[in-house]
Design a protein around this motif. Sequence first.
Motif, PDB file in Angstrom:
ATOM      1  N   GLN A 178       0.894  -1.337  -0.394  1.00 33.99           N
ATOM      2  CA  GLN A 178       0.044  -0.100   0.544  1.00 33.99           C
ATOM      3  C   GLN A 178       1.120   1.123  -0.312  1.00 33.99           C
ATOM      4  O   GLN A 178       2.094   1.255   0.365  1.00 33.99           O
ATOM      5  CB  GLN A 178      -0.749   0.564   0.955  1.00 33.99           C
ATOM      6  CG  GLN A 178      -1.663  -1.058   1.189  1.00 33.99           C
ATOM      7  CD  GLN A 178      -2.456  -1.081   2.420  1.00 33.99           C
ATOM      8  OE1 GLN A 178      -1.900  -0.281   3.739  1.00 33.99           O
ATOM      9  NE2 GLN A 178      -4.127  -1.467   2.839  1.00 33.99           N
ATOM     10  N   THR A 179       0.567   2.717  -0.151  1.00 35.61           N
ATOM     11  CA  THR A 179       0.469   3.448   0.152  1.00 35.61           C
ATOM     12  C   THR A 179       1.102   4.025   1.251  1.00 35.61           C
ATOM     13  O   THR A 179       0.493   3.091   1.873  1.00 35.61           O
ATOM     14  CB  THR A 179       0.701   4.663  -1.095  1.00 35.61           C
ATOM     15  OG1 THR A 179      -0.945   4.502  -0.688  1.00 35.61           O
ATOM     16  CG2 THR A 179       0.081   4.079  -1.920  1.00 35.61           C
ATOM     17  N   LEU A 180       2.400   4.698   1.751  1.00 40.00           N
ATOM     18  CA  LEU A 180       3.395   4.774   3.064  1.00 40.00           C
ATOM     19  C   LEU A 180       2.145   5.512   3.219  1.00 40.00           C
ATOM     20  O   LEU A 180       2.170   5.994   4.561  1.00 40.00           O
ATOM     21  CB  LEU A 180       4.402   5.395   2.716  1.00 40.00           C
ATOM     22  CG  LEU A 180       5.458   4.046   2.352  1.00 40.00           C
ATOM     23  CD1 LEU A 180       6.669   4.712   1.232  1.00 40.00           C
ATOM     24  CD2 LEU A 180       5.393   2.800   2.283  1.00 40.00           C
ATOM     25  N   LEU A 181       1.394   6.957   3.121  1.00 41.72           N
ATOM     26  CA  LEU A 181       0.340   7.657   3.830  1.00 41.72           C
ATOM     27  C   LEU A 181      -0.712   7.176   3.789  1.00 41.72           C
ATOM     28  O   LEU A 181      -1.138   7.782   4.822  1.00 41.72           O
ATOM     29  CB  LEU A 181       1.019   9.060   3.548  1.00 41.72           C
ATOM     30  CG  LEU A 181       2.064   9.626   3.817  1.00 41.72           C
ATOM     31  CD1 LEU A 181       2.266  11.404   3.335  1.00 41.72           C
ATOM     32  CD2 LEU A 181       2.728   9.920   5.552  1.00 41.72           C
ATOM     33  N   PHE A 182      -1.545   7.221   2.544  1.00 42.01           N
ATOM     34  CA  PHE A 182      -2.491   7.181   2.644  1.00 42.01           C
ATOM     35  C   PHE A 182      -3.091   5.933   2.422  1.00 42.01           C
ATOM     36  O   PHE A 182      -4.588   5.853   2.408  1.00 42.01           O
ATOM     37  CB  PHE A 182      -3.399   7.630   1.219  1.00 42.01           C
ATOM     38  CG  PHE A 182      -2.774   9.807   0.638  1.00 42.01           C
ATOM     39  CD1 PHE A 182      -2.631   9.875   2.214  1.00 42.01           C
ATOM     40  CD2 PHE A 182      -3.066   9.520  -0.365  1.00 42.01           C
ATOM     41  CE1 PHE A 182      -2.637  11.071   1.920  1.00 42.01           C
ATOM     42  CE2 PHE A 182      -3.414  11.098  -0.118  1.00 42.01           C
ATOM     43  CZ  PHE A 182      -2.543  12.003   0.446  1.00 42.01           C
ATOM     44  N   ASN A 183      -2.499   4.144   2.619  1.00 41.47           N
ATOM     45  CA  ASN A 183      -2.841   3.510   2.585  1.00 41.47           C
ATOM     46  C   ASN A 183      -3.310   2.634   1.030  1.00 41.47           C
ATOM     47  O   ASN A 183      -4.393   1.579   1.629  1.00 41.47           O
ATOM     48  CB  ASN A 183      -3.824   3.249   3.862  1.00 41.47           C
ATOM     49  CG  ASN A 183      -2.426   3.259   5.070  1.00 41.47           C
ATOM     50  OD1 ASN A 183      -1.250   3.527   5.287  1.00 41.47           O
ATOM     51  ND2 ASN A 183      -2.998   3.877   6.307  1.00 41.47           N
ATOM     52  N   ARG A 184      -3.395   3.511   0.475  1.00 39.68           N
ATOM     53  CA  ARG A 184      -3.492   3.189  -0.922  1.00 39.68           C
ATOM     54  C   ARG A 184      -3.610   1.855  -1.143  1.00 39.68           C
ATOM     55  O   ARG A 184      -2.592   1.582  -1.446  1.00 39.68           O
ATOM     56  CB  ARG A 184      -4.203   4.147  -2.129  1.00 39.68           C
ATOM     57  CG  ARG A 184      -4.961   3.882  -3.536  1.00 39.68           C
ATOM     58  CD  ARG A 184      -4.752   4.835  -3.981  1.00 39.68           C
ATOM     59  NE  ARG A 184      -3.791   6.139  -3.743  1.00 39.68           N
ATOM     60  CZ  ARG A 184      -2.616   5.831  -4.884  1.00 39.68           C
ATOM     61  NH1 ARG A 184      -3.445   3.905  -6.230  1.00 39.68           N
ATOM     62  NH2 ARG A 184      -1.916   5.580  -5.167  1.00 39.68           N
ATOM     63  N   LYS A 185      -4.224   1.244  -1.970  1.00 42.82           N
ATOM     64  CA  LYS A 185      -3.635  -0.359  -2.584  1.00 42.82           C
ATOM     65  C   LYS A 185      -2.702  -0.376  -3.781  1.00 42.82           C
ATOM     66  O   LYS A 185      -3.837   0.922  -4.492  1.00 42.82           O
ATOM     67  CB  LYS A 185      -4.549  -1.469  -2.772  1.00 42.82           C
ATOM     68  CG  LYS A 185      -4.267  -3.119  -3.434  1.00 42.82           C
ATOM     69  CD  LYS A 185      -5.287  -3.650  -3.243  1.00 42.82           C
ATOM     70  CE  LYS A 185      -4.366  -5.031  -4.139  1.00 42.82           C
ATOM     71  NZ  LYS A 185      -4.403  -6.010  -3.146  1.00 42.82           N
ATOM     72  N   VAL A 186      -1.651   0.283  -4.093  1.00 43.34           N
ATOM     73  CA  VAL A 186      -0.755  -0.249  -4.958  1.00 43.34           C
ATOM     74  C   VAL A 186      -1.385  -0.800  -6.351  1.00 43.34           C
ATOM     75  O   VAL A 186      -0.964  -1.667  -6.499  1.00 43.34           O
ATOM     76  CB  VAL A 186       0.200  -0.114  -5.400  1.00 43.34           C
ATOM     77  CG1 VAL A 186       1.439   0.766  -4.527  1.00 43.34           C
ATOM     78  CG2 VAL A 186       0.973  -1.236  -5.021  1.00 43.34           C
TER      79      VAL A 186
END
Length: 421
Positions: free
Chosen positions: A324-332
Amino acid sequence: MVQFLTPRNIDKFQELANERCLLVPVLRDTHVHWNLTSPSFIYVYGLQSHTEWCVGVAHNDCENFTISVLSAFFCKPNYLYQKKVLVDCGACGDAETVFWMQTGQRLNEEVTTPQICHEYWRTFAGHKNVNDFIPIMRWLEYCKDVKDVFVAACRGFDFDTPFRRMERMVLNFAEIDKTGLHTANGLVYCNYNPFTATNRPSNYFAGVNYTALEKNKNARAKYISRFGDAGMLVEFDFRAFHLFLIYLLHGKEMPLDIYTRLGKELYFGTDGELTGSQIQQSKILTFRQLYGHINVEYEEHPTFKMVSALQTLFWDTYNSGELQTLLFNRKVKFPKNIDKTKLFNYMLQNFETEFCSVLIDKLLALLKDKQSKLILYVYDSFLFDIHVTEASALLPQIKNTFKSIPHTIKYGRNYWDLATR
């Protein structure tokens, strides 16, 4: 079959607000900046009833209403295409962001504009609001295509925290878009597009690439303060930003003279002072390690051991399907053929964008109700147009926002003649 809103069926239309909908505005003018135009009409699709409506705003082929007729839709969690164009619709989710997070693709690139639109645009080049005259039934074909592509990929998408943070970033970039950059001929506008593989926004409009303006007088001197003699441009430029982010991820403080240290310890093997040319060469060699493969002889240096550790962490997590992205916790959603080095570059650029998005959020809040504006963001630099009456109070506050990040500050009357003081 699409129903057209009229005074006679408005009550029936308002019943549609009880279900989740997709709203697709078609703007009056495609060839000006989106901030300088408004909807010609809005297509509304009910996701449960599958009913379709056309709400005229300015189009010649239908009765027209004020945008307020959609107020009941804007205050609910509907999907809204081009949310940045409309105001007071905070509960809605930006459909472009939804589609990109779900598919990794841009919604507007998955749907083809009808050929007749291009014919009208060529025939009436230079005329305003040409979209109001293009037969609305042809436009509705386009809206149906948008609907089909979106619904197939995104039905039931949840407006969770990662989505809202990503959407906020998109809308914050739109706020910078709307502010514009001032020239002797008035305002010009940029157009951020964060829907890229790394999430690092491109920024291209009207033949100008604002993320890669040439560093010469001809390209930059035209951008001046909108306040004339009562204003100045101020640039905050981050130093060694990607190295700073790498140290930050490891919970360590980066040395302020990082390029000098790397030059002495690795590249030139000297205890003496480095020349300006050597420091510049140190930057180039460091970039090669960060964005390519680390040379064997540098692998044990603490800085590049941190890089290597992150490369391995990202790669292992990616292959487990849990990255996941490091700040928004969005699946890449990265290309399937990505390798370990490129994955690290993508993740680092993504972290850069999300990190700066948090800063932009703070800056826009700080500048709310101020004359001074944030007018350009370029990855590791922020350009402000500051009114002199606000400078003494505002600049320390901006500097405090950047306090943990090594940076330099430059001032000038235009974007070319910027200098430190």
